[in-house]
Design a protein around this motif. Structure first.
Motif, short mmCIF file in Angstrom:
data_model
loop_
_atom_site.label_atom_id
_atom_site.label_comp_id
_atom_site.label_asym_id
_atom_site.label_seq_id
_atom_site.Cartn_x
_atom_site.Cartn_y
_atom_site.Cartn_z
N LEU A 129 -3.79 -2.26 -8.87
CA LEU A 129 -2.45 -2.12 -7.71
C LEU A 129 -1.94 -2.08 -8.31
O LEU A 129 -0.92 -0.79 -7.95
CB LEU A 129 -3.43 -3.56 -6.84
N ILE A 130 -0.98 -2.81 -9.43
CA ILE A 130 -0.26 -2.66 -9.93
C ILE A 130 -0.29 -0.74 -10.56
O ILE A 130 1.12 -0.09 -10.32
CB ILE A 130 0.15 -3.24 -11.67
N ALA A 131 -0.90 -0.05 -11.25
CA ALA A 131 -0.93 1.13 -11.44
C ALA A 131 -0.64 2.25 -10.39
O ALA A 131 -0.02 2.88 -10.49
CB ALA A 131 -2.90 2.04 -11.46
N VAL A 132 -1.28 2.00 -9.30
CA VAL A 132 -1.27 2.33 -8.10
C VAL A 132 1.06 2.84 -7.66
O VAL A 132 0.98 3.51 -7.54
CB VAL A 132 -1.53 2.48 -6.93
N THR A 133 0.54 0.93 -7.34
CA THR A 133 2.14 0.62 -6.58
C THR A 133 3.38 1.35 -8.08
O THR A 133 4.68 2.43 -7.38
CB THR A 133 2.75 -0.08 -6.62
N TYR A 134 3.33 0.84 -9.16
CA TYR A 134 4.51 1.19 -10.42
C TYR A 134 3.27 2.57 -11.04
O TYR A 134 5.26 3.44 -10.68
CB TYR A 134 3.94 0.40 -11.27
N GLY A 135 2.72 2.82 -11.26
CA GLY A 135 3.00 4.31 -12.47
C GLY A 135 2.72 5.61 -11.36
O GLY A 135 3.75 6.48 -11.83
N ALA A 169 -8.01 4.40 -2.19
CA ALA A 169 -9.43 3.12 -2.94
C ALA A 169 -9.07 2.24 -3.64
O ALA A 169 -9.59 1.15 -3.01
CB ALA A 169 -9.87 4.33 -3.76
N VAL A 170 -7.62 1.73 -3.92
CA VAL A 170 -7.40 0.86 -4.39
C VAL A 170 -6.86 -0.35 -3.73
O VAL A 170 -7.26 -1.71 -3.76
CB VAL A 170 -6.54 0.93 -5.21
#
Length: 400
Positions: free
Chosen positions: A8-14, A165-166
């Protein structure tokens, strides 16, 4: 719990937040945007982050991590999709704003979920690993940009599918209950005087909890350091790839690889909790801030020298994620009764710094040059290293 949280952090931040910097040169050309307007759009993302993290800070401690994690995923998907379909600059700005809000919604529930699901002795490591999801997202966005060279809309559409998906994954596995609810079920918990009780043994979130006289000596250094980190880092996240393209004459492949190096090197930031445990909070904080300042100065000095530009990217990526991990561990150490509040307040200060720093960098670059902006912001990072955490933080090795 670490894997879905990291995703989730990968999707929102990255992806939703920092991929704007990666695709900025293409968006500049598509919408004919000036440096000051590009900085203002980036600032919109950080302002939305700031507003959203206040909402998440308040409601996560009441409703539990799952609802807020789902809201974060939904905002990320909506914002990314809006960017992919943007017909004009105003629509692009709106999509970046919504996507930026997702990051503010995501951070507090992750801290709450770790406090519920992970043993106390492993929480710092788990939080730092989840926080390194930013680097995973940044690292994945680089190859996507190379595979879809010149097709930034397709890349953002693909990011939206990954986000869906996440979102489904987190909706299925995130805990429902809040830490405070679990404390109530166990008959309440001891307070160390930093919180505000309600007579039932439950700590209430309030301004006095975050900035009251008892906690202020511990919280103010944290907030100042987080604010300085956010302000100083904004120039790199928003304008670094543009600098290596415009001033360094790097092509599509070289500049995208530059961005990928930022992401891959940031994976080292997952060790932030272990580094604090070994060397102390103060040493890691100061060492990482000085190193981040060095990365900015190095890029300003030689944006077109490939080895030096990539070295700068590696240094910035690793130190930024270490620093956000330090803020995370430091925040939870100051506000142990409500982990989501501590994490949210610390990351809010980072966002406020970035919201101010991004347009300031754009204005300074337009009035002088991008090189001057990078050198100036490196100075801010170095000055922030003068902040010293209080030595009396429960459960943390602070050091000298």
């Amino acid at each position: 719990m670490v894997a879905p949280g990291l995703a989730l952090i990968a999707v929102t931040y990255g992806l939703a937040r920092f991929a704007y910097g990666l695709f900025l040169p293409e968006m500049r050309g598509a919408f004919d945007l000036s440096p000051s307007l590009l900085g203002a759009i980036g600032a919109g993302s950080y302002l939305a982050y700031s507003a959203a993290i206040i909402i998440a800070l308040v409601y996560t401690s009441r409703t539990g991590p799952r609802r807020m994690a789902v809201a974060a995923g939904a905002a990320a998907v909506a914002g990314i999709a809006a960017v992919a379909a943007a017909p004009a600059a105003w629509a692009l700005a709106l999509g970046i704003l919504v996507a930026g809000a997702s990051t503010g919604l995501a951070s507090p529930p992750m801290g709450e979920a770790v406090a519920i699901s992970v043993g106390e002795e492993k929480q710092d490591r788990a939080n730092a690993l989840i926080n390194s999801g930013t680097s995973v997202g940044v690292a994945l966005s680089g190859p996507a940009a190379l595979l879809l060279a010149g097709q930034w809309r397709l890349a953002w559409a693909a990011f939206a599918l990954v986000g869906l998906a996440v979102l489904a994954w987190n909706a299925a596995v995130m805990p429902r209950e809040a830490v405070a609810d679990r404390g109530d079920q166990n008959g309440g918990s001891e307070e160390d005087g930093a919180g505000a009780g309600n007579g039932s043994g439950r700590t209430r979130l309030s301004f006095s909890y975050l900035m009251g006289a008892q906690v202020r000596p511990r919280s103010v250094p944290l907030f100042v350091a987080a604010l300085g980190l956010g302000f100083a880092s904004a120039v790199y996240w928003t304008f670094s790839r543009d600098l290596v393209v415009q001033a360094g004459d790097l092509g599509q492949a070289g500049s995208t690889l530059f961005w990928t190096v930022i992401g891959i090197s940031g994976l080292a930031g997952g060790a932030a909790g272990d580094l604090v445990g070994r060397f102390g909070l103060t040493a890691v904080l100061r060492g990482a801030l000085v190193s981040m300042a060095g990365s900015m100065a190095l890029l300003a000095f030689a944006p077109g020298v490939l080895p030096l530009a990539y070295a700068s990217a590696a240094l910035f990526g690793s130190t930024y994620i270490v620093l956000t991990g330090v803020v995370l561990v430091w925040s939870v150490g100051v506000f142990r009764e409500i982990p989501s509040a501590g994490l949210g307040a610390g990351f809010l200060m980072i966002a406020v710094g970035q919201a101010v720093g991004s347009p300031a960098a754009g204005v300074l670059a337009g009035m002088t040059s991008p090189t001057t902006a990078f050198f100036s912001f490196a100075g801010v990072a170095a000055l922030t290293a003068l902040v010293r955490p209080r030595p009396d933080l429960q459960g943390l090795q602070v050091g000298e």
